[in-house]
Scaffold this motif. Structure first.
Motif, PDB file in Angstrom:
ATOM      1  N   VAL A  14      10.881   8.563  10.864  1.00  0.00           N
ATOM      2  CA  VAL A  14      11.210   9.818  11.539  1.00  0.00           C
ATOM      3  C   VAL A  14       9.921  10.471  12.012  1.00  0.00           C
ATOM      4  CG1 VAL A  14      12.364  12.047  11.345  1.00  0.00           C
ATOM      5  CG2 VAL A  14      13.209  10.082  10.038  1.00  0.00           C
ATOM      6  N   GLY A  15       9.855  10.755  13.311  1.00  0.00           N
ATOM      7  CA  GLY A  15       8.666  11.338  13.898  1.00  0.00           C
ATOM      8  C   GLY A  15       8.830  12.814  14.218  1.00  0.00           C
ATOM      9  N   LYS A  16       8.057  13.261  15.180  1.00  0.00           N
ATOM     10  CA  LYS A  16       8.055  14.678  15.562  1.00  0.00           C
ATOM     11  C   LYS A  16       9.448  15.129  15.978  1.00  0.00           C
ATOM     12  CE  LYS A  16       5.921  17.922  18.805  1.00  0.00           C
ATOM     13  NZ  LYS A  16       4.992  18.086  19.948  1.00  0.00           N
ATOM     14  N   GLN A  17       9.877  16.274  15.423  1.00  0.00           N
ATOM     15  CA  GLN A  17      11.167  16.889  15.724  1.00  0.00           C
ATOM     16  C   GLN A  17      12.343  15.951  15.448  1.00  0.00           C
ATOM     17  OE1 GLN A  17      10.564  18.217  19.738  1.00  0.00           O
ATOM     18  NE2 GLN A  17       8.901  19.586  19.141  1.00  0.00           N
ATOM     19  N   GLY A  18      12.153  15.039  14.497  1.00  0.00           N
ATOM     20  CA  GLY A  18      13.243  14.189  14.062  1.00  0.00           C
ATOM     21  C   GLY A  18      13.503  12.954  14.894  1.00  0.00           C
ATOM     22  N   ARG A  19      12.621  12.676  15.865  1.00  0.00           N
ATOM     23  CA  ARG A  19      12.836  11.494  16.706  1.00  0.00           C
ATOM     24  C   ARG A  19      12.482  10.226  15.928  1.00  0.00           C
ATOM     25  NH1 ARG A  19      10.755  14.967  20.914  1.00  0.00           N
ATOM     26  NH2 ARG A  19       8.638  14.220  20.517  1.00  0.00           N
ATOM     27  N   LEU A  20      13.322   9.218  16.062  1.00  0.00           N
ATOM     28  CA  LEU A  20      13.089   7.947  15.387  1.00  0.00           C
ATOM     29  C   LEU A  20      12.156   7.061  16.203  1.00  0.00           C
ATOM     30  CD1 LEU A  20      16.652   6.940  14.108  1.00  0.00           C
ATOM     31  CD2 LEU A  20      14.775   7.917  12.782  1.00  0.00           C
ATOM     32  N   PHE A  21      11.311   6.304  15.519  1.00  0.00           N
ATOM     33  CA  PHE A  21      10.460   5.323  16.180  1.00  0.00           C
ATOM     34  C   PHE A  21      10.242   4.163  15.216  1.00  0.00           C
ATOM     35  CE2 PHE A  21       7.489   7.790  13.697  1.00  0.00           C
ATOM     36  CZ  PHE A  21       6.487   6.905  13.342  1.00  0.00           C
ATOM     37  N   THR A  22       9.775   3.053  15.735  1.00  0.00           N
ATOM     38  CA  THR A  22       9.517   1.872  14.910  1.00  0.00           C
ATOM     39  C   THR A  22       8.053   1.855  14.498  1.00  0.00           C
ATOM     40  OG1 THR A  22      11.217   0.606  16.082  1.00  0.00           O
ATOM     41  CG2 THR A  22       9.604  -0.641  14.815  1.00  0.00           C
ATOM     42  N   MET A  23       7.812   1.916  13.193  1.00  0.00           N
ATOM     43  CA  MET A  23       6.447   1.914  12.670  1.00  0.00           C
ATOM     44  C   MET A  23       6.070   0.514  12.202  1.00  0.00           C
ATOM     45  SD  MET A  23       4.776   4.149   9.550  1.00  0.00           S
ATOM     46  CE  MET A  23       5.183   2.915   8.309  1.00  0.00           C
ATOM     47  N   TYR A  24       4.804   0.135  12.424  1.00  0.00           N
ATOM     48  CA  TYR A  24       4.340  -1.204  12.078  1.00  0.00           C
ATOM     49  C   TYR A  24       3.368  -1.172  10.900  1.00  0.00           C
ATOM     50  CZ  TYR A  24       6.014  -1.765  16.855  1.00  0.00           C
ATOM     51  OH  TYR A  24       6.783  -1.726  17.995  1.00  0.00           O
ATOM     52  N   LYS A  25       3.484  -2.182  10.041  1.00  0.00           N
ATOM     53  CA  LYS A  25       2.569  -2.370   8.911  1.00  0.00           C
ATOM     54  C   LYS A  25       2.409  -3.868   8.677  1.00  0.00           C
ATOM     55  CE  LYS A  25       3.012   0.202   5.234  1.00  0.00           C
ATOM     56  NZ  LYS A  25       3.532   0.854   4.004  1.00  0.00           N
ATOM     57  N   PHE A  26       1.312  -4.243   8.024  1.00  0.00           N
ATOM     58  CA  PHE A  26       1.236  -5.609   7.522  1.00  0.00           C
ATOM     59  C   PHE A  26       2.226  -5.712   6.361  1.00  0.00           C
ATOM     60  CE2 PHE A  26      -3.195  -5.910   9.315  1.00  0.00           C
ATOM     61  CZ  PHE A  26      -2.923  -6.990  10.151  1.00  0.00           C
ATOM     62  N   ARG A  27       2.984  -6.792   6.315  1.00  0.00           N
ATOM     63  CA  ARG A  27       3.968  -6.943   5.250  1.00  0.00           C
ATOM     64  C   ARG A  27       3.257  -7.134   3.906  1.00  0.00           C
ATOM     65  NH1 ARG A  27       6.607 -11.168   2.781  1.00  0.00           N
ATOM     66  NH2 ARG A  27       5.696 -12.702   4.204  1.00  0.00           N
ATOM     67  N   SER A  28       3.559  -6.250   2.973  1.00  0.00           N
ATOM     68  CA  SER A  28       2.938  -6.306   1.647  1.00  0.00           C
ATOM     69  C   SER A  28       3.971  -6.549   0.552  1.00  0.00           C
ATOM     70  CB  SER A  28       2.181  -5.003   1.356  1.00  0.00           C
ATOM     71  OG  SER A  28       3.070  -3.903   1.372  1.00  0.00           O
ATOM     72  N   MET A  29       5.230  -6.699   0.935  1.00  0.00           N
ATOM     73  CA  MET A  29       6.300  -6.931  -0.033  1.00  0.00           C
ATOM     74  C   MET A  29       7.051  -8.213   0.286  1.00  0.00           C
ATOM     75  SD  MET A  29       8.053  -3.210  -0.731  1.00  0.00           S
ATOM     76  CE  MET A  29       7.191  -1.931  -1.637  1.00  0.00           C
ATOM     77  N   CYS A  30       7.888  -8.623  -0.663  1.00  0.00           N
ATOM     78  CA  CYS A  30       8.735  -9.791  -0.430  1.00  0.00           C
ATOM     79  C   CYS A  30       9.752  -9.472   0.665  1.00  0.00           C
ATOM     80  CB  CYS A  30       9.448 -10.199  -1.724  1.00  0.00           C
ATOM     81  SG  CYS A  30      10.404  -8.876  -2.482  1.00  0.00           S
ATOM     82  N   THR A  31      10.293 -10.500   1.255  1.00  0.00           N
ATOM     83  CA  THR A  31      11.169 -10.310   2.410  1.00  0.00           C
ATOM     84  C   THR A  31      12.474  -9.582   2.090  1.00  0.00           C
ATOM     85  OG1 THR A  31      12.027 -12.551   2.053  1.00  0.00           O
ATOM     86  CG2 THR A  31      10.258 -12.293   3.662  1.00  0.00           C
ATOM     87  N   ASP A  32      12.907  -9.597   0.829  1.00  0.00           N
ATOM     88  CA  ASP A  32      14.159  -8.926   0.464  1.00  0.00           C
ATOM     89  C   ASP A  32      13.900  -7.612  -0.279  1.00  0.00           C
ATOM     90  OD1 ASP A  32      13.149 -10.077  -1.827  1.00  0.00           O
ATOM     91  OD2 ASP A  32      15.109 -10.659  -2.621  1.00  0.00           O
ATOM     92  N   ALA A  33      12.781  -6.967   0.044  1.00  0.00           N
ATOM     93  CA  ALA A  33      12.388  -5.728  -0.637  1.00  0.00           C
ATOM     94  C   ALA A  33      13.429  -4.625  -0.489  1.00  0.00           C
ATOM     95  CB  ALA A  33      11.038  -5.248  -0.108  1.00  0.00           C
TER      96      ALA A  33
END
Length: 232
Positions: A80-99
């Motif tokens: 959730v971004g500014k004023q409640g707008r949704l966006f896709t955030m990116y990270k390096f995966r640090s957890m298992c795939t079924d986290a």
């Protein structure tokens, strides 16, 4: 049925409160000069970071792939971004795939009060994930979000939708500005800080925004990353 009506009513009220941020946000009261140069700093800062840190990106991507070839290197998630707008955030995966599937089974282990979930020895975190989380290297792909304009270099951390669903009217004020890669929360304790304290830090930042404060937080962030204090 009654519980569903209460939930619908609460969400409607929250939506109305978010719409008020468009008019009353402190950020919109800032000068055009500040807003313009903050965006310029974001663009050049994210570009410089992506170029200089490209070897780190390649090494981390290879290590993640080597540990788990069947999972993605980059983890994307709706925030959730500014004023409640949704966006896709990116990270390096640090957890298992079924986290995400394991999330509800671990709720009772939550060590952070308020609308946030954190545990020190999260069993979902991979071996390489523990290392890149210590130095916040897993957050580096968010420089792409900054370049796109979804985020800023400095600002409140972007929350999950399930977290925002629990926000009070005061908590919602965090969403009056663009979320950031770093902020006062990160330089004053990171995961050692409780949720209410994090909100206090974010509101303090929002009410005292300036390019000077942004640069100060960025330099403090580098120091915190090097010493890995409060990260898990």
């Amino acid at each position: 049925m009654e519980e569903k009506l209460v939930e619908v009513g609460r969400r409607a009220q929250q939506k109305e409160e978010l719409s008020e941020l468009t008019i009353n946000t402190e950020f919109e009261k800032q000068s055009l000069f500040f807003r313009f140069f903050k965006r310029i700093v974001d663009i050049f800062g994210s570009l410089l970071g992506l170029i200089l840190l490209s070897p780190v990106f390649l090494i981390v991507a290879w290590l993640i792939y080597k540990e788990d070839p069947n999972g993605p290197v980059i983890f994307s998630q709706k925030r959730v971004g500014k004023q409640g707008r949704l966006f896709t955030m990116y990270k390096f995966r640090s957890m298992c795939t079924d986290a995400e599937e394991q999330f509800h089974d671990l709720l009772e282990l939550n060590e952070i009060e308020g609308a946030m979930f954190k545990i020190k020895n999260d069993p979902r975190v991979t071996k390489i994930g523990k290392k890149i989380r210590k130095t916040s290297i897993d957050e580096l792909p968010q420089l792409l979000n900054v370049l796109k304009g979804d985020m800023s270099l400095v600002g409140p951390r972007p929350p999950l939708q399930r977290e925002v669903a629990e926000y009070s009217k005061r908590d919602l004020k965090r969403l009056s500005v663009k979320p950031g890669c770093t902020g006062l929360w990160q330089v004053r304790g990171r995961n050692d800080v409780h949720f209410d304290d994090m909100v206090d830090f974010d509101l303090e930042y929002i009410h005292n925004q300036s390019l000077y404060n942004d640069f100060k937080i960025i330099f403090q962030t580098v120091k915190v990353m090097l010493f890995s204090k409060g990260a898990y």
